[in-house]
Design an enzyme around this catalytic site. Sequence first.
Site, PDB file in Angstrom:
ATOM      1  N   GLY A 287     -49.562 -44.345  51.670  1.00  0.00           N
ATOM      2  CA  GLY A 287     -50.063 -43.240  52.478  1.00  0.00           C
ATOM      3  C   GLY A 287     -51.360 -43.641  53.156  1.00  0.00           C
TER       4      GLY A 287
ATOM      5  N   GLN B 124     -59.408 -42.181  57.169  1.00  0.00           N
ATOM      6  CA  GLN B 124     -59.621 -43.483  56.501  1.00  0.00           C
ATOM      7  C   GLN B 124     -59.773 -44.627  57.505  1.00  0.00           C
ATOM      8  OE1 GLN B 124     -56.211 -42.694  53.563  1.00  0.00           O
ATOM      9  NE2 GLN B 124     -57.593 -43.963  52.352  1.00  0.00           N
TER      10      GLN B 124
ATOM     11  N   CYS C 206     -56.371 -45.527  45.788  1.00  0.00           N
ATOM     12  CA  CYS C 206     -56.796 -45.139  47.141  1.00  0.00           C
ATOM     13  C   CYS C 206     -57.217 -46.389  47.891  1.00  0.00           C
ATOM     14  CB  CYS C 206     -57.955 -44.148  47.051  1.00  0.00           C
ATOM     15  SG  CYS C 206     -58.507 -43.569  48.675  1.00  0.00           S
ATOM     16  N   LEU C 207     -56.719 -46.522  49.125  1.00  0.00           N
ATOM     17  CA  LEU C 207     -57.051 -47.721  49.909  1.00  0.00           C
ATOM     18  C   LEU C 207     -58.541 -47.748  50.259  1.00  0.00           C
ATOM     19  CD1 LEU C 207     -53.880 -47.803  52.202  1.00  0.00           C
ATOM     20  CD2 LEU C 207     -54.347 -49.156  50.144  1.00  0.00           C
TER      21      LEU C 207
ATOM     22  N   HIS D 228     -52.774 -35.942  47.774  1.00  0.00           N
ATOM     23  CA  HIS D 228     -53.860 -36.930  47.880  1.00  0.00           C
ATOM     24  C   HIS D 228     -54.304 -37.068  49.345  1.00  0.00           C
ATOM     25  CE1 HIS D 228     -55.611 -41.045  46.731  1.00  0.00           C
ATOM     26  NE2 HIS D 228     -55.607 -41.088  48.059  1.00  0.00           N
ATOM     27  N   GLU D 229     -53.321 -37.164  50.253  1.00  0.00           N
ATOM     28  CA  GLU D 229     -53.650 -37.353  51.680  1.00  0.00           C
ATOM     29  C   GLU D 229     -54.239 -36.081  52.292  1.00  0.00           C
ATOM     30  OE1 GLU D 229     -53.712 -40.290  52.567  1.00  0.00           O
ATOM     31  OE2 GLU D 229     -52.427 -41.139  51.035  1.00  0.00           O
TER      32      GLU D 229
ATOM     33  N   HIS E 215     -57.790 -35.875  51.611  1.00  0.00           N
ATOM     34  CA  HIS E 215     -58.610 -36.687  52.535  1.00  0.00           C
ATOM     35  C   HIS E 215     -58.993 -35.891  53.780  1.00  0.00           C
ATOM     36  CE1 HIS E 215     -58.918 -40.752  50.969  1.00  0.00           C
ATOM     37  NE2 HIS E 215     -57.617 -40.866  50.768  1.00  0.00           N
TER      38      HIS E 215
HETATM   39  O1  K1U Z   1     -54.629 -42.529  50.663  1.00  0.00           O
HETATM   40  C1  K1U Z   1     -54.611 -43.681  50.309  1.00  0.00           C
HETATM   41  O2  K1U Z   1     -55.658 -44.275  50.147  1.00  0.00           O
HETATM   42  C2  K1U Z   1     -53.307 -44.389  50.044  1.00  0.00           C
HETATM   43  C3  K1U Z   1     -52.901 -44.389  48.582  1.00  0.00           C
HETATM   44  C4  K1U Z   1     -51.920 -43.240  48.364  1.00  0.00           C
HETATM   45  C5  K1U Z   1     -51.614 -42.835  46.959  1.00  0.00           C
HETATM   46  C6  K1U Z   1     -51.261 -43.737  45.981  1.00  0.00           C
HETATM   47  C7  K1U Z   1     -50.957 -43.300  44.698  1.00  0.00           C
HETATM   48  C8  K1U Z   1     -50.963 -41.970  44.422  1.00  0.00           C
HETATM   49  C9  K1U Z   1     -51.316 -41.073  45.382  1.00  0.00           C
HETATM   50  C10 K1U Z   1     -51.631 -41.503  46.657  1.00  0.00           C
HETATM   51  C11 K1U Z   1     -52.256 -45.743  48.279  1.00  0.00           C
HETATM   52  O3  K1U Z   1     -51.291 -46.107  48.878  1.00  0.00           O
HETATM   53  S1  K1U Z   1     -52.978 -46.724  47.043  1.00  0.00           S
HETATM   54  C12 K1U Z   1     -51.904 -48.144  46.955  1.00  0.00           C
HETATM   55  C13 K1U Z   1     -50.598 -47.883  46.282  1.00  0.00           C
HETATM   56  O4  K1U Z   1     -50.416 -46.858  45.662  1.00  0.00           O
HETATM   57  C14 K1U Z   1     -49.504 -48.882  46.369  1.00  0.00           C
HETATM   58  C15 K1U Z   1     -49.697 -50.112  46.927  1.00  0.00           C
HETATM   59  C16 K1U Z   1     -48.640 -51.011  46.982  1.00  0.00           C
HETATM   60  C17 K1U Z   1     -47.416 -50.691  46.501  1.00  0.00           C
HETATM   61  C18 K1U Z   1     -47.214 -49.465  45.923  1.00  0.00           C
HETATM   62  C19 K1U Z   1     -48.258 -48.553  45.860  1.00  0.00           C
HETATM   63 ZN    ZN Z   2     -56.771 -42.225  49.442  1.00  0.00          ZN
END
Ligand code: K1U
Ligand code: ZN
Length: 173
Positions: free
Chosen positions: A46, A51, A94-95, A136-137, A140
């Site tokens: 996401g 972001q 979270c990225l 989560h998004e 944000h």
């Molecule tokens: O919003 C963001 O920063 C993105 C975030 C979204 C998220 C992840 C987990 C639970 C709720 C919301 C991410 O994508 S973090 C990275 C991640 O979860 C992932 C990365 C590679 C493969 C699979 C998952």
């Molecule tokens: Zn996030």
Amino acid sequence: MTKRDILILPDAELRRVSEPVATVDDGIRQLADDMLETMYAAPGIGLAAIQIGEPKRMLVMDVAREGEDAQPMVVVNPEIVWSSPELSVYQEGCLSIPEYYEDVERPARIKVTFLDREGKPCELEADGLLATCLQHEIDHLNGVLFIDHISKLKRERVMKKFTKQARFNAKAL
Ligand code: K1U
Ligand code: ZN
């Protein structure tokens, strides 16, 4: 499509409340494509526009499992119109807070209204990872981060670590 830089904690922009999108036009579709490119490259499941420094109420997601076809979603002006009383716990990342993961409790199911990439009104009932990721998004878009849902002690530790790293990076420039 352009891969954009992702803002990292403690960037103050991440605390900004994003503005509704007035019209879903080619500029918004271009931004959505840049967001998808950035999300897939990270990689993540996401990404909210803020972001990448764009304070607009829009997000992209793809919660397809490994081996499944990609399922890119563009979600504009989302509103949570219903949340289940039952909660579920998911380990979130979270990225904008790289390599930090923590359990977060949220409503297990939600109903969301939004506009798609053509500006068409849609309604979606979500559960599982889709519901978690959407919440989560949408957080944000309101300047809320998943660390706001964990204990004060853990949040202060993360803030300290990322603030120290940002100071170190600024000095190295
Ligand atoms: O919003 C963001 O920063 C993105 C975030 C979204 C998220 C992840 C987990 C639970 C709720 C919301 C991410 O994508 S973090 C990275 C991640 O979860 C992932 C990365 C590679 C493969 C699979 C998952
Ligand atoms: Zn996030």
